[in-house]
Design an enzyme around this catalytic site. Structure first.
Site, PDB file in Angstrom:
ATOM      1  CD  GLU A  35      -4.630   4.003  -1.795  1.00  0.00           C
ATOM      2  OE1 GLU A  35      -4.966   4.349  -0.659  1.00  0.00           O
ATOM      3  OE2 GLU A  35      -5.402   4.064  -2.757  1.00  0.00           O
ATOM      4  CG  ASP A  49      -1.865   1.201   1.205  1.00  0.00           C
ATOM      5  OD1 ASP A  49      -2.885   1.119   0.512  1.00  0.00           O
ATOM      6  OD2 ASP A  49      -1.574   2.207   1.879  1.00  0.00           O
TER       7      ASP A  49
END
Length: 578
Positions: free
Chosen positions: A485, A441
């Site tokens: 993301e 992430d």
């Protein structure tokens, strides 16, 4: 039956009294001109409605966003002022002002002046900053009387604030305009009113919000006071202080009748405008976008004029073409009819002079040739079908590749990832070899998007994807965009140490790019990675693997981000950036 008789009468009796060429001319004109006229009328009406609907939707969204931005600015100023009025220095200074000796009062005035300078002196958009006593007099002996009286009258005319800040517009005798916030100052000890905070801001501080907004069509964007219709803040170069009473009345009538954010009204010059509006919460202000209806319809009128011009040209061209085409058909038909009449007398030797190569002249001569050409055409058609089939197969292969690829980053998408993870899990069960999964992430990515924009955010994600692609060197490894993301890497036949090393290499590679990120405590883009490497069996599912990897990733984020954390099922261990 009646309909059929009517059609037969028109088509077989009435129209057949007219020569073919005139029928063709009239049909050409009607077929080309009538639909164009109908389409032009419909397009004009729909374009006008569509233009108004477009401006309603677009302007409605714009005023809502501007109202939200205005509210953020208002709340920011209110929040800072609230901290000031409850501060110990302000409370103590006011206590000394009311209960101390003259020297204490003088010291209190000086202390409040310093306090206001410390809090607001460095802001170039602040016009005035005063503390008023209970009688609304400025607690500053250096303020000249005319200004003090003006501020006092302004504060006295303000309605009961009931604990909330009050926003309005104040103009000095010199013509300086300020957007003013008044806030009651209460003693914390007894909740009695100790005075009033007066903060005057330059209107340009708020008008900057409008700078990047341009709706076109001569539209104006401004903030209006719903109590008296006075313009508070204007966008761009529009510094008008006009009173928009007709606009406010139209908005009030629209809201009363159940409308939400769009109305129409006539200005003082009797010109009609369309207006989108959105209230600014906790104030009597509204953000309004007005568009002159005449300017909005100018584009529609231009379309109408073009349609009329096209119609005239089409009429001229269709008339000329219909006359030429009708003549090319009617004359050969007349000759053919004459030849056929001659055959009634038994004269079969008469022949028609063939000129040209149209259907009438070559029909009898070309039949045999057409038969052979049909065969050739069928062969050619089969070749084309085979070629098109090969092209379709290639297109399907390309489409299948695209369906498994993330369009932004160019690596595998979530669908391809899910298929690969299921396949690798089954293979690991059969081979009895470990399977590793990395979940990544990008840290503080929402902040990155908000600060640098979505284009920079997309570029950042593509860079991260490139790092994953180059780091996954084995054919069995798969890097994919998991969502937003988040990224995932499947590492087959890998133990914990190798998976941890691969994750650390990825983390370090992203960190070493030093992509600037001022809203991150690290100063540049980093990532948090969760790792799971296990010996799978028949009871293990992809959901379990994902949950373990996801838990490791969130643990990496909770431990400070920019680190790698391994989840062994029961114990999590990790590495952080040095």
């Amino acid at each position: 039956m009646a309909m059929k008789k009517a059609l037969d009468f028109v088509s077989l009796k009435l129209l057949r009294k007219i020569e073919i060429r005139y029928r063709l001319i009239n049909s050409f004109v009607l077929v080309s001109l009538v639909p164009l006229l109908i389409a032009g009328i419909v397009a004009y009406r729909e374009s006008s409605s569509a233009s108004q609907e477009k401006i309603r939707i677009f302007a409605g969204e714009v005023v809502k966003q501007v109202a939200q931005n205005m509210l953020q600015q208002v709340e920011k100023i209110e929040s800072s002022s609230e901290e000031l009025v409850v501060s110990e220095r302000m409370q103590n200074a006011l206590s000394a002002y009311y209960s101390g000796s003259e020297s204490d009062r003088a010291a209190a005035r000086a202390g409040m002046t310093r306090l206001m300078l410390e809090n607001y002196g460095s802001f170039e958009y602040i016009n005035q900053k005063y503390v008023l006593d209970r009688k609304h007099r400025i607690i500053d002996s250096q303020v000249f009387a005319q200004l003090g009286n003006g501020v006092t009258h302004f504060a006295e005319d303000a309605p009961d604030m009931k604990g909330r800040p009050y926003w309005s517009v104040y103009s000095t005798a010199a013509g300086q305009k300020s957007v003013v916030m008044l806030r009651d100052i209460l003693f914390k000890s007894n909740n009695r009113r100790a005075g009033t905070l007066f903060i005057g801001l330059k209107p340009t501080h708020f008008s900057r919000i409008f700078d990047s907004v341009d709706l076109g069509y001569g539209s104006r964007l401004f903030v209006v006071d719903s109590r008296d219709g006075r313009i508070v803040v204007s966008g761009g170069q529009d510094n008008s202080d006009a009173v928009e009473s007709g606009l406010v009345a139209a908005i009030a009538q629209t809201v009363a009748s159940g409308g939400k954010d769009f109305t129409s009204y006539q200005d003082s010059n009797k010109k009609k405008h369309l207006a989108a509006f959105a209230p600014i919460p906790h104030t009597d202000w509204m953000v309004v976008s007005t568009t002159p209806l005449n300017a909005l319809n100018a584009e529609v009128r231009s379309i109408r004029n073009k349609i009329i011009l096209i119609g005239v040209l089409c009429f001229i061209v269709s008339f000329a073409l219909s006359f030429i085409i009708a003549r090319s058909i009617s004359l050969p038909l007349k000759q053919l009819v004459g030849v056929m009449k001659e055959t009634k007398t038994g004269n079969y030797l008469i022949r028609m002079d063939y000129e040209g190569k149209d259907e009438i002249t070559v029909l009898s001569q070309r039949f045999n040739e057409m038969a052979s050409k049909v065969y050739q055409h069928n062969e050619h058609l089969e070749e084309q079908v085979a070629a098109r089939t090969r092209e379709l197969e290639l297109a399907n292969q390309q489409l299948e590749a695209l369906s498994a690829t993330d369009s932004l980053t160019g690596i595998a998408n979530r669908r391809r990832f899910d298929e690969a993870l299921t396949s690798e899990l089954r293979r690991a069960v059969r081979s009895q070899k470990p399977l590793a999964l990395l979940m990544l992430d990008v840290d503080f990515f929402k902040n990155y998007n908000d600060r640098y924009g979505h284009l920079a955010g997309d570029a950042c994600l593509r860079t991260v994807a490139q790092i994953l692609r180059t780091s996954s060197r084995r054919a069995t490894d798969l890097a994919a965009r998991y969502g937003g993301e988040e990224f995932s890497v499947i590492v087959a036949e890998s133990d914990s140490e190798r998976a941890m090393q691969l994750a650390e290499n990825i983390r370090a590679a992203i960190e070493n790019l030093h992509i600037p990120h001022e809203d991150s405590p690290f100063g540049f883009v980093t990532c948090s990675i969760g790792v799971i490497a296990v010996q799978v069996d028949d009871s293990m599912s992809t959901d379990t693997l994902l949950r373990l990897a996801d838990a490791a990733m969130y643990l990496a984020k909770s431990q400070g981000r920019n680190r790698v954390v391994r989840n062994d099922g029961n114990v999590t261990t990790g590495r952080s950036a040095v």
